[in-house]
Design a protein around this motif. Structure first.
Motif, PDB file in Angstrom:
ATOM      1  N   THR A   1       0.802  -1.220   0.000  1.00  0.00           N
ATOM      2  CA  THR A   1       0.000   0.000   0.000  1.00  0.00           C
ATOM      3  C   THR A   1       0.839   1.276   0.000  1.00  0.00           C
ATOM      4  O   THR A   1       0.555   2.197  -0.755  1.00  0.00           O
ATOM      5  N   ARG A   2       1.879   1.343   0.847  1.00  0.00           N
ATOM      6  CA  ARG A   2       2.638   2.584   0.993  1.00  0.00           C
ATOM      7  C   ARG A   2       4.128   2.297   0.972  1.00  0.00           C
ATOM      8  O   ARG A   2       4.591   1.350   1.597  1.00  0.00           O
ATOM      9  N   PHE A   3       4.854   3.155   0.278  1.00  0.00           N
ATOM     10  CA  PHE A   3       6.317   3.047   0.233  1.00  0.00           C
ATOM     11  C   PHE A   3       6.932   4.406   0.487  1.00  0.00           C
ATOM     12  O   PHE A   3       6.465   5.429  -0.032  1.00  0.00           O
ATOM     13  N   SER A   4       8.003   4.411   1.269  1.00  0.00           N
ATOM     14  CA  SER A   4       8.789   5.622   1.490  1.00  0.00           C
ATOM     15  C   SER A   4      10.261   5.247   1.436  1.00  0.00           C
ATOM     16  O   SER A   4      10.677   4.257   2.060  1.00  0.00           O
ATOM     17  N   GLY A   5      11.060   6.002   0.675  1.00  0.00           N
ATOM     18  CA  GLY A   5      12.477   5.686   0.546  1.00  0.00           C
ATOM     19  C   GLY A   5      13.356   6.916   0.675  1.00  0.00           C
ATOM     20  O   GLY A   5      12.956   8.029   0.316  1.00  0.00           O
ATOM     21  N   TRP A   6      14.548   6.691   1.212  1.00  0.00           N
ATOM     22  CA  TRP A   6      15.572   7.726   1.348  1.00  0.00           C
ATOM     23  C   TRP A   6      16.847   7.198   0.710  1.00  0.00           C
ATOM     24  O   TRP A   6      17.222   6.044   0.908  1.00  0.00           O
ATOM     25  N   TRP A   7      17.538   8.039  -0.046  1.00  0.00           N
ATOM     26  CA  TRP A   7      18.796   7.636  -0.673  1.00  0.00           C
ATOM     27  C   TRP A   7      19.762   8.809  -0.670  1.00  0.00           C
ATOM     28  O   TRP A   7      19.358   9.971  -0.837  1.00  0.00           O
ATOM     29  N   GLY A   8      21.038   8.506  -0.465  1.00  0.00           N
ATOM     30  CA  GLY A   8      22.040   9.563  -0.527  1.00  0.00           C
ATOM     31  C   GLY A   8      23.414   9.039  -0.188  1.00  0.00           C
ATOM     32  O   GLY A   8      23.642   7.835  -0.074  1.00  0.00           O
ATOM     33  N   GLY A   9      24.347   9.961  -0.002  1.00  0.00           N
ATOM     34  CA  GLY A   9      25.708   9.594   0.340  1.00  0.00           C
ATOM     35  C   GLY A   9      26.704  10.561  -0.250  1.00  0.00           C
ATOM     36  O   GLY A   9      26.380  11.700  -0.603  1.00  0.00           O
ATOM     37  N   LEU A  10      27.932  10.102  -0.356  1.00  0.00           N
ATOM     38  CA  LEU A  10      29.028  10.890  -0.892  1.00  0.00           C
ATOM     39  C   LEU A  10      29.831  10.045  -1.862  1.00  0.00           C
ATOM     40  O   LEU A  10      29.964   8.836  -1.680  1.00  0.00           O
ATOM     41  N   GLY A  11      30.371  10.693  -2.859  1.00  0.00           N
ATOM     42  CA  GLY A  11      31.218   9.980  -3.800  1.00  0.00           C
ATOM     43  C   GLY A  11      31.289  10.716  -5.121  1.00  0.00           C
ATOM     44  O   GLY A  11      30.332  11.390  -5.515  1.00  0.00           O
TER      45      GLY A  11
ATOM     46  N   VAL B   1      23.915   5.153   0.941  1.00  0.00           N
ATOM     47  CA  VAL B   1      22.944   4.622   1.901  1.00  0.00           C
ATOM     48  C   VAL B   1      21.554   4.684   1.279  1.00  0.00           C
ATOM     49  O   VAL B   1      21.186   5.669   0.633  1.00  0.00           O
ATOM     50  N   LEU B   2      20.804   3.616   1.455  1.00  0.00           N
ATOM     51  CA  LEU B   2      19.401   3.578   1.060  1.00  0.00           C
ATOM     52  C   LEU B   2      18.606   3.022   2.229  1.00  0.00           C
ATOM     53  O   LEU B   2      18.981   2.012   2.834  1.00  0.00           O
ATOM     54  N   TYR B   3      17.513   3.711   2.554  1.00  0.00           N
ATOM     55  CA  TYR B   3      16.615   3.234   3.602  1.00  0.00           C
ATOM     56  C   TYR B   3      15.191   3.316   3.065  1.00  0.00           C
ATOM     57  O   TYR B   3      14.762   4.367   2.583  1.00  0.00           O
TER      58      TYR B   3
ATOM     59  N   ALA C   1      14.026  -1.793   4.625  1.00  0.00           N
ATOM     60  CA  ALA C   1      15.228  -2.196   3.899  1.00  0.00           C
ATOM     61  C   ALA C   1      16.352  -1.223   4.203  1.00  0.00           C
ATOM     62  O   ALA C   1      16.128  -0.001   4.294  1.00  0.00           O
ATOM     63  N   LEU C   2      17.558  -1.752   4.359  1.00  0.00           N
ATOM     64  CA  LEU C   2      18.742  -0.927   4.554  1.00  0.00           C
ATOM     65  C   LEU C   2      19.838  -1.426   3.623  1.00  0.00           C
ATOM     66  O   LEU C   2      20.158  -2.615   3.607  1.00  0.00           O
ATOM     67  N   LEU C   3      20.374  -0.509   2.832  1.00  0.00           N
ATOM     68  CA  LEU C   3      21.513  -0.801   1.977  1.00  0.00           C
ATOM     69  C   LEU C   3      22.592   0.219   2.288  1.00  0.00           C
ATOM     70  O   LEU C   3      22.339   1.424   2.287  1.00  0.00           O
ATOM     71  N   HIS C   4      23.797  -0.256   2.595  1.00  0.00           N
ATOM     72  CA  HIS C   4      24.921   0.632   2.871  1.00  0.00           C
ATOM     73  C   HIS C   4      26.171   0.027   2.274  1.00  0.00           C
ATOM     74  O   HIS C   4      26.432  -1.166   2.422  1.00  0.00           O
ATOM     75  N   CYS C   5      26.945   0.835   1.558  1.00  0.00           N
ATOM     76  CA  CYS C   5      28.221   0.359   1.041  1.00  0.00           C
ATOM     77  C   CYS C   5      29.192   1.525   0.952  1.00  0.00           C
ATOM     78  O   CYS C   5      28.784   2.695   0.896  1.00  0.00           O
ATOM     79  N   THR C   6      30.472   1.202   0.950  1.00  0.00           N
ATOM     80  CA  THR C   6      31.514   2.227   0.865  1.00  0.00           C
ATOM     81  C   THR C   6      32.168   2.268  -0.506  1.00  0.00           C
ATOM     82  O   THR C   6      33.008   3.118  -0.756  1.00  0.00           O
ATOM     83  N   ASP C   7      31.799   1.341  -1.379  1.00  0.00           N
ATOM     84  CA  ASP C   7      32.365   1.285  -2.731  1.00  0.00           C
ATOM     85  C   ASP C   7      31.277   1.710  -3.720  1.00  0.00           C
ATOM     86  O   ASP C   7      30.496   0.887  -4.197  1.00  0.00           O
TER      87      ASP C   7
END
Length: 391
Positions: free
Chosen positions: A147-157, A293-295, A312-318
């Motif tokens: 029914t509902r989705f909310s997402g955040w994405w960002g970072g540095l690179g 980062v994605l949440y 959901a959580l996605l985090h990577c440094t590459d």
């Protein structure tokens, strides 16, 4: 599968950052022969030697039709990481498809998305939009309805120039939305209006231990084309996407681009803007370790009718590695015949759970996980797709 009968994947720009990452991941997965292509025979050969006996080197210039035709011969699919696709306005894709070979492009070439022929073509439309279209599918996998989705994405690179082209083209197709009045507000699928600078509390997952304390943060609420498509297919009542931009260079550039960006048909000006965006990202990332980062949160009904909320959580440094994983698993899906003929955006072709598995296998120190909790709310039903088309 023997070396001789394994499908052959040709990689244009294979010794560049994204191409090299994708080639290493495909070699590690096994089951393929790789043709490492570029304009420098020495660089192609030196890189090929690091991949084992299933890789061969070839000189190719994507701008030369004869050279491209020779490189494509015998391939099951071409992975184009060359960065020339947009400047050639779809000619590389057209030549590959005309040869009866599948095409995966890591730059949105700006060409037609009208299906032609029996082969598949998949285009990378920028990291933000690709993740915005993939993560709802990842969270919805196995649910009865959502029914509902909310997402955040960002970072540095640092953003490579050819990847920046896809980012800018995606900005033209995204819907800018007003800022939230309250942190708990959700974006609706039919909202539209001018973009506002907002001061939302950013999820803790976005905190960077290496970032300067005074670093600026801009939060933009947008509805990417890829999320609009998935909101329609998943029959979502609400969908929102926030981009957390560490600044000040990238947010300021995107503001200028939104106000005075080049015309859609001005390829030279768009390439110049992409180079400016790449330089801004490099300045913003100076002195900090890169990360993405994605949440995301999705509400829906489990198979037994229980209302649940999945996170959901996605985090990577590459950062380059993340794009390389997306490239490699996409060409894997295409080569295995899991992508229908026609032209597709990459977000719609990434397999929900397998993409997370590839990230964990190939990116050291990466996190990719989902959690689920019952919400205790009454179950709801969703309206037919035609009644709630977002955007």
């Amino acid at each position: 599968m023997s070396i001789d009968t394994a499908p052959l994947i040709g990689i244009l720009g294979a010794y560049g950052r994204v191409g090299a990452a994708a080639a290493r991941f495909l070699a590690a997965e096994g089951g393929y022969r790789l043709r490492i292509g570029g304009r420098s025979a020495d660089r192609a050969w030196r890189f090929t030697r690091t991949l084992g006996d299933r890789a061969e080197a070839a000189v190719v210039d994507a701008r030369d039709s004869q050279s491209l035709m020779h490189f494509t011969r015998g391939c099951a699919a071409i992975l184009d990481c060359s960065g020339t696709a947009f400047s050639l306005r779809g000619r590389v894709r057209a030549a590959v498809l005309a040869a009866g070979v599948h095409y995966v492009g890591m730059t949105d070439d700006g060409g037609s998305r009208t299906p032609t022929g029996p082969c598949s073509a998949v285009l990378f439309t920028g990291l933000s939009g690709t993740l915005a279209g993939w993560v709802p599918r990842w969270l919805a996998d196995g649910l009865d309805s959502a029914t509902r989705f909310s997402g955040w994405w960002g970072g540095l690179g640092a953003i490579p120039s050819h990847t920046a082209v896809s980012c800018l083209l995606a900005k033209r197709r995204a819907v800018d939305l007003p800022g939230d009045e309250h942190p708990q507000d959700r974006g609706t699928c039919d909202g539209e209006g001018p973009r506002d600078e907002v001061a939302l509390p950013v999820p803790q997952a976005f905190a960077s231990p290496t970032a300067p304390p005074a670093q600026a943060v801009a939060v933009r609420r947008v509805l990417p084309e890829e999320l609009r498509q998935q909101a329609y297919l998943l029959r979502l009542e609400e969908a929102s996407w926030h981009e957390v931009l560490k600044g000040p260079g990238v947010p300021a550039f995107l503001d200028r681009f939104a106000l005075r960006g080049p015309a859609a048909g001005d390829g030279g000006a768009l390439m110049a803007a992409a180079r400016e965006l790449a330089k801004a990202s490099l300045r913003d990332a100076a002195g900090s370790s890169p990360y993405q980062v994605l949440y995301g949160t999705l509400e829906g009904l489990a198979a037994d009718g229980t209302p649940v909320r999945r996170n959901a959580l996605l985090h990577c440094t590459d950062v380059t590695g993340l794009v390389g994983v997306i490239a490699s698993i996409t060409v894997h899906e295409v080569t295995r015949g899991r992508v229908p003929s026609g032209v597709h955006v990459m977000a719609a072709t990434l397999p929900p759970g397998d993409t997370a598995d590839w990230i964990l296998r190939h990116l050291p120190r990466a996190t990719a996980r989902t959690t689920e909790v019952p919400t205790g709310e009454p179950g709801t039903t969703t309206a037919p797709p035609a009644a709630r088309r977002p955007g």
